[in-house]
Design a protein around this motif. Structure first.
Motif, PDB file in Angstrom:
ATOM      1  N   ARG A 201      22.188  53.849  44.908  1.00 40.64           N
ATOM      2  CA  ARG A 201      22.854  53.076  43.865  1.00 40.64           C
ATOM      3  C   ARG A 201      21.818  52.337  43.026  1.00 40.64           C
ATOM      4  N   GLU A 202      22.180  52.056  41.782  1.00 32.34           N
ATOM      5  CA  GLU A 202      21.340  51.242  40.917  1.00 32.34           C
ATOM      6  C   GLU A 202      21.823  49.802  40.857  1.00 32.34           C
ATOM      7  N   SER A 203      23.125  49.621  41.012  1.00 31.03           N
ATOM      8  CA  SER A 203      23.711  48.289  40.845  1.00 31.03           C
ATOM      9  C   SER A 203      24.255  47.747  42.146  1.00 31.03           C
ATOM     10  N   LEU A 204      24.140  46.424  42.302  1.00 27.49           N
ATOM     11  CA  LEU A 204      24.832  45.745  43.387  1.00 27.49           C
ATOM     12  C   LEU A 204      26.342  45.829  43.144  1.00 27.49           C
ATOM     13  N   MET A 205      27.109  45.793  44.202  1.00 32.69           N
ATOM     14  CA  MET A 205      28.563  45.789  44.037  1.00 32.69           C
ATOM     15  C   MET A 205      29.054  44.414  43.617  1.00 32.69           C
ATOM     16  N   GLU A 206      28.377  43.385  44.059  1.00 34.55           N
ATOM     17  CA  GLU A 206      28.677  42.031  43.607  1.00 34.55           C
ATOM     18  C   GLU A 206      27.612  41.078  44.126  1.00 34.55           C
ATOM     19  N   ILE A 207      27.662  39.867  43.612  1.00 30.09           N
ATOM     20  CA  ILE A 207      26.791  38.790  44.083  1.00 30.09           C
ATOM     21  C   ILE A 207      27.692  37.630  44.480  1.00 30.09           C
ATOM     22  N   HIS A 208      27.510  37.124  45.697  1.00 30.70           N
ATOM     23  CA  HIS A 208      28.273  35.973  46.157  1.00 30.70           C
ATOM     24  C   HIS A 208      27.441  34.706  46.006  1.00 30.70           C
ATOM     25  N   LEU A 209      28.092  33.656  45.501  1.00 30.85           N
ATOM     26  CA  LEU A 209      27.420  32.378  45.303  1.00 30.85           C
ATOM     27  C   LEU A 209      28.182  31.280  46.039  1.00 30.85           C
ATOM     28  N   LEU A 210      27.456  30.430  46.725  1.00 31.26           N
ATOM     29  CA  LEU A 210      28.025  29.246  47.358  1.00 31.26           C
ATOM     30  C   LEU A 210      27.571  28.042  46.559  1.00 31.26           C
ATOM     31  N   TYR A 211      28.546  27.266  46.037  1.00 27.33           N
ATOM     32  CA  TYR A 211      28.181  26.097  45.230  1.00 27.33           C
ATOM     33  C   TYR A 211      28.590  24.810  45.948  1.00 27.33           C
ATOM     34  N   LYS A 212      28.043  23.704  45.490  1.00 29.36           N
ATOM     35  CA  LYS A 212      28.295  22.409  46.120  1.00 29.36           C
ATOM     36  C   LYS A 212      29.762  22.024  45.982  1.00 29.36           C
ATOM     37  N   SER A 213      30.303  21.419  47.043  1.00 25.95           N
ATOM     38  CA  SER A 213      31.730  21.088  47.065  1.00 25.95           C
ATOM     39  C   SER A 213      32.103  20.024  46.041  1.00 25.95           C
ATOM     40  N   ASN A 214      31.134  19.175  45.664  1.00 18.77           N
ATOM     41  CA  ASN A 214      31.437  18.114  44.694  1.00 18.77           C
ATOM     42  C   ASN A 214      31.216  18.553  43.247  1.00 18.77           C
ATOM     43  N   ALA A 215      30.852  19.810  43.044  1.00 16.63           N
ATOM     44  CA  ALA A 215      30.616  20.316  41.688  1.00 16.63           C
ATOM     45  C   ALA A 215      31.901  20.926  41.127  1.00 16.63           C
ATOM     46  N   ALA A 216      32.126  20.731  39.847  1.00 17.17           N
ATOM     47  CA  ALA A 216      33.294  21.311  39.180  1.00 17.17           C
ATOM     48  C   ALA A 216      33.089  22.815  39.037  1.00 17.17           C
ATOM     49  N   VAL A 217      34.080  23.581  39.488  1.00 17.43           N
ATOM     50  CA  VAL A 217      33.938  25.035  39.472  1.00 17.43           C
ATOM     51  C   VAL A 217      33.791  25.562  38.047  1.00 17.43           C
ATOM     52  N   ALA A 218      34.447  24.915  37.084  1.00 14.21           N
ATOM     53  CA  ALA A 218      34.350  25.368  35.688  1.00 14.21           C
ATOM     54  C   ALA A 218      32.921  25.206  35.176  1.00 14.21           C
ATOM     55  N   LEU A 219      32.286  24.106  35.560  1.00 16.28           N
ATOM     56  CA  LEU A 219      30.898  23.865  35.134  1.00 16.28           C
ATOM     57  C   LEU A 219      29.961  24.878  35.776  1.00 16.28           C
ATOM     58  N   VAL A 220      30.158  25.141  37.070  1.00 13.24           N
ATOM     59  CA  VAL A 220      29.321  26.120  37.766  1.00 13.24           C
ATOM     60  C   VAL A 220      29.502  27.507  37.145  1.00 13.24           C
ATOM     61  N   GLU A 221      30.741  27.870  36.868  1.00 15.03           N
ATOM     62  CA  GLU A 221      31.026  29.168  36.258  1.00 15.03           C
ATOM     63  C   GLU A 221      30.350  29.291  34.893  1.00 15.03           C
ATOM     64  N   LYS A 222      30.395  28.224  34.121  1.00 13.87           N
ATOM     65  CA  LYS A 222      29.763  28.226  32.793  1.00 13.87           C
ATOM     66  C   LYS A 222      28.248  28.394  32.907  1.00 13.87           C
ATOM     67  N   THR A 223      27.642  27.725  33.883  1.00 13.24           N
ATOM     68  CA  THR A 223      26.193  27.821  34.088  1.00 13.24           C
ATOM     69  C   THR A 223      25.790  29.235  34.503  1.00 13.24           C
ATOM     70  N   VAL A 224      26.570  29.827  35.412  1.00 10.08           N
ATOM     71  CA  VAL A 224      26.294  31.192  35.873  1.00 10.08           C
ATOM     72  C   VAL A 224      26.414  32.174  34.717  1.00 10.08           C
ATOM     73  N   LYS A 225      27.453  32.012  33.914  1.00 11.27           N
ATOM     74  CA  LYS A 225      27.677  32.910  32.786  1.00 11.27           C
ATOM     75  C   LYS A 225      26.521  32.816  31.784  1.00 11.27           C
ATOM     76  N   ARG A 226      26.086  31.598  31.500  1.00  8.09           N
ATOM     77  CA  ARG A 226      24.998  31.408  30.542  1.00  8.09           C
ATOM     78  C   ARG A 226      23.717  32.061  31.052  1.00  8.09           C
TER      79      ARG A 226
END
Length: 398
Positions: A216-241
């Motif tokens: 294969r050339e591509s990973l099937m997915e990447i799993h990320l564990l983020y801090k419990s006190n962080a807003a998921v929307a903010l984390v998602e925005k950072t990952v996307k950027r």
């Protein structure tokens, strides 16, 4: 006539015709019991599936290649301009509020250990998987930190370790996966199944090795564990950027665990509602039975109605009397149906522990209310017919 007298007279009338009343209420009892049993199974499956989704933690985000929404380890599509690579996972691990990341590659391959061989699930992962998925190594250690050219190490699931090596320690043993040889460095704790995927019948190898193994050339997915006190929307925005900067476009899909749970919860609620509707068909049969019996009761008791009217009973009293009889039948049937349903659910819990069942009290209360409404609906027409009878005409039927 006082309400207490109405209720007392209604129940005495119902009890005086035991067999007829029992057969009339039977349809309602079966219907209510069916609703209780089916919704309990539906609610149990609902709770079980959500527990399966959350057993690996709740602060998780999955990044999939391609601009499509997919769920699960093996459900990703690889229709992307630029594949997800291990370097993407390393880059994401350095972002703010990200605790750990792991590349994921999944497949199935033949495993050989001495004279034993079998096919099993192969997961290509990173070293942070125990922290991300909240699983532990009971013997040895997990895969080391990601390397440019990772060594051929493998970690076995508990079930796979027993099947390949029995009671002997697998640590340090050589196994063959596909055409390559690996050294076993650890055994995982028992984890059971996750939505049909047996984590104990799995072997973990470095993600780079899995890419080579499955070509294969591509990973099937990447799993990320983020801090419990962080807003998921903010984390998602950072990952996307970060990924847009690396790929040049949004050729990936980000799925948060909250989104997965919300979608699954919605689907399972519909499932529970559907099985409740299925059980409610029996309630319709029960309502027809009550309506039929009450109509027959009016025809049989015309002279009694005439006598009551002759001694001064008002039309309203006659109406209330027959309506109370219908309510008495439906209330008794509803209560017996609920008790029967609860008993069957408890028996299922004891006899079939693998079957997830959980009493859905909201549906049970709703079923009781429906049984009363059935009594009202089925009793109104016969009660109105009885109330409209003229005293003299009713007495002549004697």
């Amino acid at each position: 006539m006082r309400y207490a007298d109405l209720i007392s007279l209604s129940y005495r009338t119902v009890i005086s015709h035991k067999l007829r009343s029992a057969l009339t209420a039977l349809g309602l009892i079966i219907g209510i019991a069916a609703v209780v049993i089916l919704t309990s199974i539906g609610r149990g499956i609902h709770t079980f599936v959500l527990a399966e989704f959350t057993q690996f933690g709740t602060n998780l985000i999955g990044v999939h290649p391609g601009k499509t929404t997919t769920f699960g380890i093996s459900g990703a599509s690889i229709s992307t301009v630029r594949p997800l690579v291990i370097a993407d996972a390393v880059s994401l691990s350095k972002l703010e509020n990200i605790i750990a990341t792991s590349p994921i590659v999944q497949g199935n391959a033949r495993i050989e250990a001495g004279e034993k061989q079998r096919r099993t699930n192969v997961l290509g992962v990173g070293s942070a998987v125990p922290e991300i998925w909240k699983i532990k190594v009971v013997t040895g250690r997990f895969l080391p930190e990601e390397e440019t050219n990772p060594r051929a190490f493998a970690v076995l699931g508990s079930k796979l370790a027993v099947e390949l090596f029995g009671t002997a320690s697998p640590l340090g043993q050589r196994i063959r996966i596909g055409s390559d040889r690996y050294r076993v460095i650890g055994v995982m704790e028992k984890k059971g199944q996750m939505i049909g995927f047996d984590m104990d019948d799995t072997i973990y190898i470095p993600a780079a090795k899995a890419l080579e193994l499955f070509d294969r050339e591509s990973l099937m997915e990447i799993h990320l564990l983020y801090k419990s006190n962080a807003a998921v929307a903010l984390v998602e925005k950072t990952v996307k950027r970060n990924l847009i900067a690396r790929h040049g476009s949004e050729d990936f899909t980000i799925v948060t665990q909250n989104q997965m749970i919300k979608s699954m919860d919605s689907i399972l609620n519909i499932l529970t509602l559907a099985v409740a509707a299925l059980g409610s068909i029996s309630l319709l049969v029960g309502s027809v039975g009550i309506f039929t019996i009450m109509t027959i009761a009016v025809s049989e008791r015309i002279s009694e109605i005439g006598l009551l009217r002759a001694v001064g009973a008002e039309r309203k009293t006659i109406f209330q009397l027959f309506l109370c009889e219908a309510l008495a039948l439906s209330a008794t049937g509803g209560l017996c149906g609920v008790l029967l349903g609860i008993i069957v659910v408890r028996i299922l819990e004891s006899a079939l522990p693998a079957l997830p069942v959980e009493l859905a009290w909201a549906y049970i209360v709703a079923a009781c209310m429906v049984s009363l409404l059935i009594g009202i609906a089925a009793g109104v027409a016969p009660a109105m017919k009885a109330a409209r009878l003229e005293p003299l005409e009713a007495l002549r039927t004697e």
